[in-house]
Design an enzyme around this catalytic site. Structure first.
Site, short mmCIF file in Angstrom:
data_model
loop_
_atom_site.label_atom_id
_atom_site.label_comp_id
_atom_site.label_asym_id
_atom_site.label_seq_id
_atom_site.Cartn_x
_atom_site.Cartn_y
_atom_site.Cartn_z
CG ASN A 1 44.52 11.92 108.26
OD1 ASN A 1 44.30 11.03 107.45
ND2 ASN A 1 45.74 12.31 108.57
CG ASP B 1 53.47 19.63 103.07
OD1 ASP B 1 52.85 20.44 102.35
OD2 ASP B 1 53.75 19.88 104.24
CD GLU C 1 51.46 16.15 106.49
OE1 GLU C 1 51.12 17.22 107.01
OE2 GLU C 1 51.75 15.13 107.16
CG ASP D 1 46.87 5.23 105.78
OD1 ASP D 1 47.55 6.20 106.19
OD2 ASP D 1 46.61 4.24 106.49
CG HIS E 1 43.66 8.49 110.86
ND1 HIS E 1 44.72 9.38 110.88
CD2 HIS E 1 42.90 8.81 111.94
CE1 HIS E 1 44.60 10.19 111.91
NE2 HIS E 1 43.50 9.87 112.57
#
Length: 302
Positions: free
Chosen positions: A188, A180, A223, A197, A193
């Site tokens: 973020n 991850d 993630e 993405d 955010h």
């Protein structure tokens, strides 16, 4: 399995024509399908484009309302130009994207294009077989993650169970790599955010381009990602993880002129005699992942 009730998910968005519509110009079967969103009630919803202009934004006066702080009150609109639709940004704060490229003025849409507004991604469908395309897209939503366009957790679980049975039958190695993104919440918080993405999509793209055909790569959740490595011993999985870790650390991630430092941590596990299910194998890889996190991050443990 994700269930979609088409009867409750088809919305006709109409703006009365202000002249010139009586000639029937403009498509009447094209549609937008929500393939990724943080609003659960919108997932899989189909908006049939009708009329001349369809507006999207946070304000309730829009034909398509997206309840998100990342969406402006009047964010973007879709405009019928004869037999074609175009998407245009309405001066939004966070921008409108078509196939990951920011819409500066307007973009003519082609069948299959993906339009991102805030954290919601629409797929544009057009042509004589829109109905068939829509049902195919609904099926894809059950096995493919709409944001990263790699497999999702449901597909991973089924594929891993198949590989486990095959490995047992033929007495072959089976390893998995769980990894991850380090400090993803910080990304973020610092960059927004939408930047988060972007990082998820770029990491997925980078890894997808570097794996073998028989390997299964999926977004496990949030993630976290998982890579299934058939016929690969534990040391081989570690080498794959180290190679990917290094490539991601060296990659330049830039979103709206913000440079974002990205690293990943990974954990590997080899199918053992005591593993009865795929869940047990994933759990052991996850334990190694948390070991990598606790050990300082940006590393792979086995």
């Amino acid at each position: 399995m994700v269930s979609f009730d088409e009867k409750t998910r088809v919305t006709k968005v109409v703006r009365p024509a202000e002249g010139g519509a009586e000639d029937g110009a403009g498509p009447r079967t094209d549609c937008l399908v929500v393939i990724y969103t943080k609003e659960p009630t919108l997932m899989g919803k189909r908006f049939v484009l009708d009329g001349d202009v369809v507006r999207v934004g946070r304000g309730t006066d829009n034909q398509i309302v997206l309840d998100s702080d990342a969406v402006s009150r009047r964010h973007a609109h879709f405009d019928a130009r004869g037999a074609q639709w175009v998407v245009a940004d309405d001066g939004s704060t966070n921008g409108t994207y078509c196939n990951d490229e920011q819409v500066r003025r307007e973009v003519a849409l082609r069948n299959g294009d993906r339009v991102k507004i805030g954290s919601t991604i629409f797929k544009y469908l057009s042509g004589e077989d829109v109905e068939a395309q829509y049902h195919e897209e609904i099926y894809r939503l059950t096995i493919v993650d709409g944001l990263t366009q790699i497999h999702n957790k449901r597909y991973l679980s089924e594929a891993l169970e198949r590989e486990l049975i095959r490995a047992r039958r033929h007495g072959r190695d089976l390893s998995i790599l769980m990894f991850d993104i380090d400090h993803f919440k910080r990304i973020n918080d610092l960059h927004g955010h939408l930047a988060g993405d972007y990082v998820l999509k770029e990491v997925a793209r980078l890894v997808q381009a570097r794996i073998r055909r028989d390997e299964v790569f999926a977004r496990y959740g949030g993630e976290e990602f998982c890579l299934v490595l058939p016929e690969t011993p534990l040391q081989g999985a570690v080498e794959v993880g180290e190679r990917l870790r290094q490539q991601i650390a060296e990659q330049s991630f830039t979103f709206q002129q913000d440079r974002i430092k990205v690293t990943v941590s990974g954990g590997c596990a080899l199918l053992g005699e005591s593993d009865k299910t795929a869940t047990e194998l994933i759990q052991r890889a996850d334990e190694r992942l948390y070991q990598a996190k606790n050990g300082g991050r940006n590393r792979v443990c086995a």
